[in-house]
Design an enzyme around this catalytic site. Structure first.
Site, short mmCIF file in Angstrom:
data_model
loop_
_atom_site.label_atom_id
_atom_site.label_comp_id
_atom_site.label_asym_id
_atom_site.label_seq_id
_atom_site.Cartn_x
_atom_site.Cartn_y
_atom_site.Cartn_z
N PRO A 45 29.30 52.98 39.58
CA PRO A 45 30.24 53.59 40.53
C PRO A 45 30.04 53.11 41.96
CG PRO A 45 28.47 55.11 40.01
CD PRO A 45 28.23 53.90 39.17
N ASP A 84 31.04 57.06 43.09
CA ASP A 84 29.86 57.73 43.59
C ASP A 84 30.29 58.49 44.84
OD1 ASP A 84 27.28 58.43 43.40
OD2 ASP A 84 26.44 56.54 44.06
N TRP A 536 21.29 59.33 43.75
CA TRP A 536 21.02 58.36 42.68
C TRP A 536 20.84 59.04 41.33
CZ3 TRP A 536 21.95 53.38 42.94
CH2 TRP A 536 22.13 52.84 44.23
N GLN A 564 20.93 46.11 42.51
CA GLN A 564 20.91 47.26 41.60
C GLN A 564 19.84 47.17 40.51
OE1 GLN A 564 22.48 49.95 42.27
NE2 GLN A 564 23.66 49.08 43.95
N TRP A 568 20.46 51.09 40.26
CA TRP A 568 21.21 51.73 39.18
C TRP A 568 20.73 51.31 37.78
CZ3 TRP A 568 25.82 50.41 36.00
CH2 TRP A 568 26.39 51.57 35.42
N LYS A 601 24.68 36.35 55.17
CA LYS A 601 25.22 37.61 54.71
C LYS A 601 26.47 37.96 55.52
CE LYS A 601 22.32 41.18 52.77
NZ LYS A 601 21.03 41.81 52.90
N LYS A 604 29.41 43.06 59.73
CA LYS A 604 30.30 43.38 60.83
C LYS A 604 29.81 42.75 62.13
CE LYS A 604 32.28 47.65 59.18
NZ LYS A 604 31.99 49.06 59.04
#
Length: 1039
Positions: A45, A84, A536, A564, A568, A601, A604
RNA sequence: AGGGCGGUGGCUCAGCCUGGUUAGAGUGCUCGGCUGAUAACCGAGUGGUCCGGGGUUCGAAUCCCCGCCGCCCUACCA
């Protein structure tokens, strides 16, 4: 079939999306596979706090491509989308919306009810936004029944799981040192801190503690958190390391003794010299760390904290203790130990029975001592000053190091001992590792990485002192302190004693459940602990809570980014291991991150973010999808390069043009596909039919893994090389034939089949384009959508020998082009004869498909064999030789170079030959020809082509005819005529009467004596033998 | 600090598992050609210490070891 127009892939997207929506295609596809074998997918999610980015787009595109493939294999795919929604990120955003500064204001100013309501609104709003973005990419998931961890049902399964954990003895409440955010006023778990380490400047302070029982002697420690000195209770040394007593002599001749690890003496003294006038120093004694155990010192801040005076009376407090965690990488080798403020300190402190002392509150302010009420980090300076005044400071500077920050509000974290709830992973770690080995990890080395992560993981702190989350279902008795874990609403209703007050339980969030009181066995009242669960925990429940079951159902496939692996992939495994004792997934694909062109990466602050919506707007979803699945191996990080999108565009344009070419000719001839035309297949038709099925086979194999890059590369190669550059070139003449010509119809039928097949193979990655092609190609008896079809292979079409032969033919034709180019003899002029030299394999292929070579190369005659004056060369086939002769290869190569090549070749035609005691099989060598300068020869992969460059008038005439045809065609194009349109022509300045009929047919024209030209042009034509013609061509449209 | 991954023409990437002929593709640039599906295509040229060093082997981009660089994960420096 309808005529196809040039395409804008973005517009195509929209059209197809509309078609799917209006006709409920997704639902119909699901329905069709209902009852078939299940394929269980669990969506990792995404968090609903903003818009999607390129990485999330990639993630869903991977999922969508794989699931479309599975549906096209007939699987009943369980494909719920998931979200999530709980947790700090949204709480922080909502706090901002309310404009509040700290946690207390949530209760005092806003009210928990209202706060929770707002969090929910926020989550649902962003879910909506993101869902639309995903749909825009063509992602088919079950959006309608998406799972959300904020529903009563989902949360209840969370409770049930926690109760299971409790029953299995894996839930515990414990005082431990945890990461603490003083702004959010909550504990954080390890995984929330991961990736949140940032470079910061902190104090770097060397302090000496006076020994209690030895005159003028000190232990020297180093710390970056002076504020924890208030809570110092011991100094830890490594039992096995060497420590020295250093006599330090100052300028004023005063001397004192410092205890420092031997290896670090010089470094520490150098630091000390910066602020002290040290004249000299010498080592007067050396001991092992363990010999220092038990030595008592005087706490440096006794006067500032009365509590320390009490501690001083305790047995091990303010003494040197032993710990294995001490290193000599920096500092002094003696570690300041505050069991309430460091994990290792805590462990070692427990061993020595030290109190777990942590005199700070939730906001990170001292609760005792001189600096009571001051935020600890702000006390650093004053503490340093105090130590200086007391003469205990050796050196104070700054150090740049990485330090953990709150993942949401970016506040530096504190380490603090508090009571928290834990899942005791340490007890089941071995099982987790064992079951991890049963997972099919893609790529396989993720297993190592995963297990490595698990090895280092500690117990899971699941309690948060916050609001927006699943409330911890633990009720504690106010009288006897006993607690129970509630596993369901039903159980709660049974035990609650204030039903009248609470009413119906429709929601399990904090405002509701906090009101509920239960009765304890002892007769006391039980109240819920205030905490909520780590977010989590929510996503960890997904394998079973997402589909509302309380049993283990292993997912057939999951995939997420490499961050993850320890998140996750782990959290859901840990929970399933606790509740069911097994891992909840079978196949797990890890993918990379998207980076900018430079490999940085996207962020912003750098302003280098690529918004997937922008890419879709410019190129359409399919092109982005294809790009993301072909740019590299999916588990590596992907550099998004805008210009590479143009490559994909050109591929799709070629595909569309091939499709447009085929369909538009079929439409022109009113072609109705019919398998009866397969009777009239020519070799090139059989070849492309074989190719497309071979490609299907490769595609299916690679999708299954999945290796998306090989899948897409295979498709790309087929579209460009096999279909566009070769097959369509071969059949071009056939498409100009008469309406009922079976040659042409067979080509149409072949194209029809190939395009359908190709669309099917392409459908998982480029669903819109594939569907658009299918919708136009399909006949009434076919399924409504391409996704109701199977992706499969028609084995009977595969002919490997034909494919191999055709590869040789293509090589030969390419060699002819090269040769023509070299001798400046353009394709329009025929070549009388070529001679091809090569192996039997080459000969066979060339003979069989000579008509293709003749047509494509514009060759009159082909001979096979050698050309006078050429010399044979034997080239050893190292791979084959090496397999048999190993280290003797060089000897054999030497022998091969010494024999007469021609002689050897002759002998090899009859089988193996013996050479110097070695058996030489025909496949041990390759034959090459050395071409004499006076012959025009061109090498190709398996042989040589010789071109006869003699030119006679006949050849020139034929060439001139082609020159004229090309010019007329080019003029037709200038005039913007339809393909079908007929014209009148007149050619002056050259005699081509001989080819009148051919020219008329090729250009759809008719020679006439006189005409009123619509277009007239004078051309200069130069032949390869140097003749020049000035030709006037006139064209009149047939009115 | 530990673990993982990556390092191949100017650029984006294959190849490496399972060693073997002259290391490929696309793109860029230069030159030439072709073209009634093609914003295409074909050919030639340009451009490579396959990160470095060592080893194994008849033979290494490929296998092994040691480094260097980049990224990620973990651990954090008390």
């Amino acid at each position: 079939m309808e005529k196809v127009e040039p395409v804008n892939f973005r517009e195509l997207d929209k059209k197809i999306k509309k078609f799917w929506e209006e006709n409920n295609i997704y639902q119909k596809v699901k329905k069709k596979n209902e009852g078939n074998k299940e394929f269980y997918f669990v969506d990792g999610p995404p968090y609903c706090s903003g818009a999607i980015h390129l990485g999330t787009a990639w993630n869903k595109i991977i999922k969508d491509t794989y699931l479309r493939f599975k549906r096209m294999q007939g699987y009943n795919v369980l494909d719920k989308a998931g979200w999530d929604m709980h947790g700090l990120p949204i709480e922080v955003k909502v706090e901002n919306e309310f404009g509040i500064k700290n946690k207390k204001e949530i209760e005092t100013k806003i009210g928990v009810d209202k706060f929770i309501e707002k969090c929910k609104e926020f989550a649902l709003k962003h879910k909506e936004i993101m869902e639309n973005q995903f749909k825009n990419l063509g992602v088919w998931l079950d959006w309608e029944n998406a799972y959300m961890p904020i529903t009563k049902e989902y949360m209840e399964i969370g409770w049930w799981s926690l109760k299971k954990a409790h029953e299995n003895g894996l839930l515990t409440k414990d005082l431990r040192v945890v990461y603490w955010c003083p702004r959010c006023e909550t504990a954080l778990a390890e995984h929330e801190v991961r990736g949140e380490y940032k470079e910061v400047y902190d104090p770097s302070v060397y302090v000496k503690f006076k020994l209690a029982d030895e005159e003028n002697t000190y232990v020297v420690i180093w710390t970056t958190t002076p504020w924890t000195l208030i809570a110092n209770l011991a100094v830890t040394v490594h039992p096995e390391y060497d420590y020295t007593y250093v006599e330090v002599e100052f300028d004023d001749n005063k001397k004192e003794v410092w205890i420092i690890a031997e290896k670090l003496v010089e470094e520490v003294i150098n630091k000390a010299k910066k602020t002290h006038n040290i004249k000299n120093y010498k080592i007067i004694k050396k001991v092992k760390g363990k010999e220092l155990e038990g030595i008592k010192y005087i706490h440096p801040l006794l006067e500032e904290n009365d509590k320390q005076k009490d501690f001083a009376k305790l047995e091990n407090a303010h003494t040197i203790i032993l710990g294995e965690h001490v290193t000599l990488d920096g500092g002094t080798g003696l570690v300041h130990t505050a069991p309430g403020h460091g994990e290792e300190d805590f462990e070692v402190g427990k061993k020595y029975n030290l109190p777990i002392y942590s005199p700070i509150d939730d906001e990170g302010k001292y609760t005792e001592g001189k600096w009571r009420g001051v935020f600890v980090k702000e006390a650093d300076v004053e503490i340093i000053e105090t130590l200086k005044d007391k003469g205990l400071l050796i050196y104070a500077g700054k150090i740049k190091h990485s330090y953990p920050h709150c993942w949401r509000c970016k506040t530096p974290l504190l380490f603090r001992a508090t009571e928290q709830w834990f899942l005791e992973i340490s007890k089941i770690k071995e099982n987790i590792i064992g079951h991890a080995k049963t997972v099919n990890w893609i790529p396989h080395w993720v297993e190592t990485r995963y297990i490595n992560g698990v090895k280092f993981v500690g117990d899971w702190n699941i309690s948060r002192q916050r609001y927006w989350g699943i409330p911890l279902p633990v009720w504690v008795c106010e009288k006897c302190g006993k607690y129970i874990v509630v596993g369901s609403v039903e159980e709660l209703e049974e035990k609650m004693i204030n039903k009248d007050e609470v009413g119906e339980i429709n929601d399990l969030h904090k405002p509701t459940v906090d009101k509920i009181k239960l009765r304890c066995e002892c007769g006391g009242e039980m109240k819920r602990v205030g905490d909520v669960l780590d977010v989590w925990f929510d996503s960890g429940l997904a394998p079973y809570a997402s589909i509302g079951i309380k049993e283990l159902k292993k997912a057939d496939f999951i995939t997420e980014g490499h961050d993850q692996v320890t998140k996750w992939f782990y959290s859901q495994h840990a929970l399933s291991e606790i509740v069911f004792g097994d891992v909840p997934y079978k196949k797990c694909l890890m993918h990379g991150f998207t980076l900018d062109e430079k490999g940085d990466k996207m962020s912003k602050s750098l302003g280098n973010i690529v918004n997937p919506d922008d890419v879709v707007e410019k190129y359409g979803a399919d092109l982005l999808r294809f790009y993301l699945l072909s740019a590299n191996k999916v588990w590596e990080d992907l550099r998004f390069v805008w210009s590479e999108m143009d490559d994909v565009l050109s591929l799709f344009n070629t595909l569309w043009n091939a499709y447009m070419f085929a369909v538009n000719y079929m439409v022109l001839d009113d072609f109705k596909p019919d398998e009866k035309y397969f009777k009239y297949l020519k070799d090139e038709d059989k070849w492309i039919l074989s190719r497309v099925n071979t490609i299907a086979k490769i595609a299916i194999k690679n999708l299954e893994v999945p290796y998306f890059h090989t899948y897409t590369w295979t498709l790309k190669d087929f579209i460009l090389n096999d279909l566009s550059r070769w097959y369509i070139r071969l059949i071009r003449d056939r498409t100009w034939k008469e309406k009922e010509d079976v040659d042409k119809l067979a080509a149409y039928q072949t194209l029809y089949y190939v395009l359908l097949k190709l669309a099917t193979i392409l459908a998982p990655v480029a669903p819109h384009t594939a569907e658009a092609m299918y919708q136009n190609l399909k006949t009434d008896d076919m399924e409504e959508s391409i996704f109701m079809n199977r992706i499969d292979v028609d084995e009977e079409f595969i002919d490997e020998e034909l494919e191999r032969d055709m590869a040789i033919v293509r090589d030969v034709v390419d060699a002819i082009y090269r040769g023509r180019d070299r001798i400046k003899y353009t394709l329009r002029y025929p070549i009388k004869e070529i001679t091809i030299a090569g192996s039997e394999e080459v000969k066979k292929a060339v003979e069989k498909y000579s008509y293709i070579i003749k047509e494509q190369g514009n060759i009159k005659n082909i001979k096979f064999g050698e050309v006078e004056g050429s010399k044979y060369i034997i080239k050893p086939n190292y791979r084959e030789l090496g397999k048999r002769y190993r280290s003797e290869v060089p000897k054999i190569v030497k022998l091969l170079n010494e024999v007469d090549p021609k002689d050897l070749i002759e002998k090899l035609k009859d089988g193996s030959v013996e050479l110097g005691g070695y058996e030489i099989k025909p496949n041990y060598v390759d034959v090459r020809l050395e071409i004499p300068d006076y012959i025009s020869g061109v090498e190709f992969s398996k042989g040589t082509v010789f071109i006869n460059t003699e030119i006679d008038d006949e050849l020139i005439k034929e060439g001139l005819m082609r020159e004229v045809i090309r010019r007329i065609q080019s003029m037709r194009k200038d005039m913007d005529l339809d393909i079908e349109e007929k014209i009148k022509i007149k050619v002056e300045g050259i005699d081509i009467n001989e080819f009148k009929n051919i020219v008329e047919r090729e250009v759809r024209g008719q020679f006439v004596e006189a005409l009123t030209p619509d277009y007239e042009k004078i051309w200069e034509i130069k032949t390869p033998n140097g003749e020049k013609y000035t030709v006037k061509i006139s064209i009149e449209k047939n009115k």
